[in-house]
Scaffold this active site. Structure first.
Site, short mmCIF file in Angstrom:
data_model
loop_
_atom_site.label_atom_id
_atom_site.label_comp_id
_atom_site.label_asym_id
_atom_site.label_seq_id
_atom_site.Cartn_x
_atom_site.Cartn_y
_atom_site.Cartn_z
N GLU A 178 51.47 43.75 50.65
CA GLU A 178 50.16 44.62 50.33
C GLU A 178 48.95 44.25 51.52
OE1 GLU A 178 51.32 45.62 46.47
OE2 GLU A 178 50.73 43.59 46.13
N PHE A 187 43.74 52.44 43.46
CA PHE A 187 44.82 51.57 44.01
C PHE A 187 43.22 50.40 45.56
CE2 PHE A 187 48.72 50.98 42.37
CZ PHE A 187 48.11 50.61 41.60
N SER A 188 43.50 50.19 46.13
CA SER A 188 42.85 49.16 46.95
C SER A 188 42.94 50.43 48.84
CB SER A 188 43.49 48.35 47.10
OG SER A 188 43.15 47.26 46.35
N ASP A 200 47.23 51.03 50.59
CA ASP A 200 45.94 49.69 51.04
C ASP A 200 45.60 49.91 52.02
OD1 ASP A 200 46.91 48.64 48.15
OD2 ASP A 200 48.18 47.58 49.00
N TRP A 253 38.81 43.41 34.20
CA TRP A 253 39.63 42.24 35.01
C TRP A 253 39.43 42.94 35.91
CZ3 TRP A 253 44.73 39.87 35.32
CH2 TRP A 253 44.83 40.75 36.57
N TRP A 282 44.98 44.16 33.90
CA TRP A 282 45.23 45.05 35.04
C TRP A 282 45.76 46.16 34.30
CZ3 TRP A 282 48.44 49.06 36.85
CH2 TRP A 282 48.49 49.55 37.74
N ASP A 298 42.37 42.94 43.79
CA ASP A 298 41.41 43.23 44.83
C ASP A 298 39.70 43.64 45.36
OD1 ASP A 298 44.36 43.02 44.89
OD2 ASP A 298 44.52 45.23 46.08
C1 FRU Z 1 47.36 44.03 45.18
C2 FRU Z 1 47.76 46.03 45.35
C3 FRU Z 1 47.55 45.95 46.30
C4 FRU Z 1 46.81 47.63 45.07
C5 FRU Z 1 46.61 47.20 44.80
C6 FRU Z 1 46.38 47.72 42.85
O1 FRU Z 1 46.80 43.48 44.68
O2 FRU Z 1 48.95 45.85 43.88
O3 FRU Z 1 49.08 46.42 46.88
O4 FRU Z 1 46.22 48.71 46.21
O5 FRU Z 1 47.01 46.01 44.02
O6 FRU Z 1 45.81 47.37 41.51
#
Ligand code: FRU
Length: 524
Positions: free
Chosen positions: A230, A99-100, A173, A37, A64, A40
Site C-alpha cells: 500500500e 481512499f488515500s 493510493d 478516527w 475505521w 493515513d
Molecule cells: C493504508 C490503507 C490504504 C487505503 C487506506 C484506506 O492504511 O489501507 O491502502 O487507501 O488505508 O483507509
C-alpha cells in the site's frame, strides 16, 4: 458552490460536536483528530504559502469507516489549524470510501488531489469494492474559503489502464509528482492476479493531471515481501531515488538475533536510481545492504523499527527538504479499542526530515520543532548502577530528551542499560533496554496496559559503538519516538496509560554513565 449531502452532514457533525477530545488529553505537538478516527496521511504538500495535510478520516466514531478526507494547514509543520472535512464518499465511484492519495500544484495555480475511489456499485463476490483513481481540484469560494471539487470526468484511471493480470479490486493510493518536463506521473499500488501472484507498483503519466495513460510496471514483488504494497512514495534524495511502500501481511523476518520485520504490516524502503526517459527504477546494490534472514542480499529496509508506524507520505518543502509524516498506529490493531473511553486514539508521527547516508535513510524531527522547546535541564556524566534512578526535574509525558550513553573507561563493558518512562502509576511503564555486547535495543510496552493482542516489544540491532548509544526521545502524552544514533534508526510506539504515569528512571548492570538534556515542549 454545491456541497454534497454527505459532506454537509460530516461538517455539521464536526460543528455540532466541536473538539470531542480535550486539549489536556490530546497529544501536544503531534497531529491527532479532534473527533473521530484518523489513518493515513494524504495530500501532504506546500500550497499557497502553507503546509497542507489531508488524512484518512472517519468523523463519526473512533473506528475505521467510510473514508472521508480530513484537512489541516500549518505554517511550520507542528501547529496545525483544523479545517472542515474536505471530501466525503458521495458518488457512485467513491461512495464506499475516498481512499488515500496525494496532491500537486497545477500550472494555473490550483491544487489537484488524486485519490482512490472505492465504488459503491461495482463489487466482486467477496464484497471488495472496485478501486479507481479520481481527482478533485481546489476552487476558491465567494466567502474566501477553498473547496475541492471532484472532476466531472472521474474516475481518471480505471480497469482500462491496468496491465494484464491487474486486480481492479486492489488498486490504490496514487502518489503524484511532476517530471522534469512538467508533465505528471503517479505511481499506484496494485495486486496482480497472474500465476504466482505479485504486488506491482504501476507508473501512469499525464500531460495535465486529468488525462492518464499507463506507462510501465515500475516495481514488482512476487509475494516475497508481504502481499499488497500500500501507499507507495517515489522521490529523489541525495542523488538517488527512494521507493517507500507499506506491504501488508509480511511474515516475521529475523536477522542476526533481531527481528528485521515483525509479522504483519510494515513499511519498507529501497534505494536505487531512476531513469526518467525509460521510467526504470534500478536498485542500488551498495555494500551497506544487509543480509536478510534467508541469506539473500536484502534490498529493502525497515523505515521505522518500533511498534506503531504505517503508510507514511513524503513531501518537498519550499527550501528543498524531503519531509515524511506517518500514521503512528499499527494498522492490524487499529480497531481494538473501546470507543467510549478511547477517544484519544489515532495520531501522526512528528514530521521527519529525510537524508541519505551510505544509501541508508536518516530521519530526524523537523528543525521547526526546536522552536517549541521551552527551557532545558542538563545532567552530565550521571553514573548508573542497578538501582532505578530518577533525576530531579526529569519527568513528564511531553518532552524532548537527548541522551548520550557511554561505557566507563577502563571498566568491563556494562551488561545492560534500561530506561523506563511513562512510569510510576499502577506499576505501569514503557521501557527501552540496551545490551551493548550484542548491540540489541528493545522497546517494550508489555507493562503499558495494552490489550493482550497488541504487539508488545521489538528488538533491533543498532550500530556497534562499543557500548556508546545516543538517543533522542520525543514523548508526547501517548507516544514515544526514539531516534537512534542521530536518526540511523527510529522506533515509534504508542501507550495509552494514565498521564499520571509520568516518571522516568535509568539503571545499568555494570559501569555506564549518561549525559542528558531535557527540553520541555510547549504547544502553540
Ligand atoms: C493504508 C490503507 C490504504 C487505503 C487506506 C484506506 O492504511 O489501507 O491502502 O487507501 O488505508 O483507509
Amino acid at each position: 458552490m454545491v456541497i454534497s449531502k454527505e459532506l454537509k452532514r460530516a461538517r455539521e457533525y464536526e460543528a455540532e460536536k466541536g473538539a470531542l477530545v480535550k486539549d489536556e488529553e490530546r497529544a501536544v505537538y503531534h497531529l491527532s483528530p479532534r473527533i473521530g478516527w484518523l489513518n493515513d496521511p494524504n495530500g501532504f504538500s506546500f500550497y499557497n504559502g502553507k503546509y497542507h495535510l489531508f488524512y484518512q478520516y472517519h468523523p463519526y466514531n473512533t473506528f475505521w469507516g467510510p473514508m472521508h478526507w480530513g484537512h489541516v494547514v500549518s505554517d511550520d509543520l507542528i501547529s496545525w489549524e483544523y479545517l472542515p472535512a474536505t471530501m466525503a464518499p458521495d458518488t457512485d465511484y467513491d461512495g464506499a470510501g475516498c481512499f488515500s492519495g496525494s496532491a500537486i500544484t497545477l500550472d494555473d495555480g490550483r491544487q489537484l488531489l488524486i485519490y482512490t475511489g472505492c465504488s459503491k456499485v461495482d463489487l466482486d463476490e467477496a464484497g471488495r469494492w472496485a478501486q479507481t483513481q479520481c481527482v478533485a481540484v481546489s476552487s476558491e469560494t465567494e466567502v474566501g474559503t477553498t473547496e475541492y471539487v471532484k472532476y466531472e470526468g472521474n474516475p481518471v484511471i480505471t480497469s482500462d489502464h491496468l496491465p494484464e493480470g491487474g486486480d481492479i479490486y486492489e488498486f490504490r493510493d496514487p502518489f503524484i509528482w511532476r517530471a522534469s518536463d512538467g508533465t505528471f506521473r503517479a505511481v499506484v499500488a496494485n495486486a496482480n492476479t497472474s500465476e504466482g501472484k505479485a504486488t506491482q507498483l504501476c507508473i501512469y503519466k499525464s500531460p495535465d493531471g486529468f488525462k492518464w495513460e499507463f506507462a510501465k510496471v515500475l516495481f514488482e514483488d512476487w509475494r516475497h515481501i508481504g502481499v499488497m504494497w500500500e501507499c507507495p512514495n517515489f522521490f529523489p534524495l541525495g542523488g538517488r531515488q527512494i521507493l517507500i511502500a507499506s506491504p501488508m501481511d509480511m511474515e516475521t523476518e529475523e536477522a542476526d538475533g533481531s527481528i528485521r520485520f515483525p509479522k504483519g504490516n510494515n513499511v519498507v524502503y529501497m534505494v536505487g536510481d531512476y531513469d526518467e526517459a525509460t521510467e526504470t527504477f534500478t536498485l542500488a546494490r551498495a555494500a551497506s545492504h544487509e543480509k536478510s534472514g534467508q541469506g539473500a542480499l536484502a534490498t529493502y529496509h525497515p523505515v521505522d523499527c518500533g511498534l506503531d508506524f504505517y503508510a507514511p507520505q513524503v513531501m518537498e518543502t519550499p527550501d528543498g527538504r524531503r519531509v515524511m509524516i506517518g500514521w503512528m498506529q499499527d494498522p492490524s490493531i487499529g480497531n481494538l479499542h473501546n470507543d467510549d473511553d478511547f477517544n484519544i486514539f489515532c495520531q501522526m508521527t512528528v514530521p521527519r526530515e529525510l537524508t541519505l547516508r551510505n544509501d541508508r535513510l536518516i530521519q530526524w524531527p523537523v528543525r521547526e520543532l526546536e522552536s517549541y522547546r521551552d527551557g532545558n535541564m542538563v545532567f552530565a556524566s550521571v553514573e548508573l548502577d542497578d538501582n532505578e534512578r530518577s533525576l530531579e526535574g526529569i519527568s513528564g509525558r511531553v518532552l524532548d530528551l537527548e541522551i548520550e550513553l557511554e561505557p566507563k573507561d577502563g571498566a568491563e563493558l556494562y551488561k545492560s542499560f534500561s530506561m523506563k518512562f511513562a512510569s510510576g502509576c499502577e506499576d505501569l511503564y514503557t521501557e527501552l533496554r540496551y545490551i551493548p555486547e550484542r548491540s540489541i535495543l528493545t522497546i517494550d510496552r508489555s507493562n503499558s496496559g495494552q490489550p493482550d493482542n497488541y504487539t508488545k516489544r521489538r528488538s533491533i540491532r543498532v550500530r556497534n559503538r562499543g557500548g556508546a548509544l545516543s538517543l533522542r526521545i520525543l514523548l508526547d502524552r501517548w507516544s514515544a519516538e526514539v531516534f537512534i544514533n542521530g536518526g540511523e534508526q527510529v522506533m515509534s510506539t504508542t501507550f495509552y496509560t494514565p498521564l499520571a504515569a509520568d516518571g522516568i528512571t535509568f539503571s545499568a548492570d555494570g559501569s555506564a554513565a549518561i549525559d542528558i538534556t531535557k527540553y520541555t515542549i510547549t504547544g502553540k
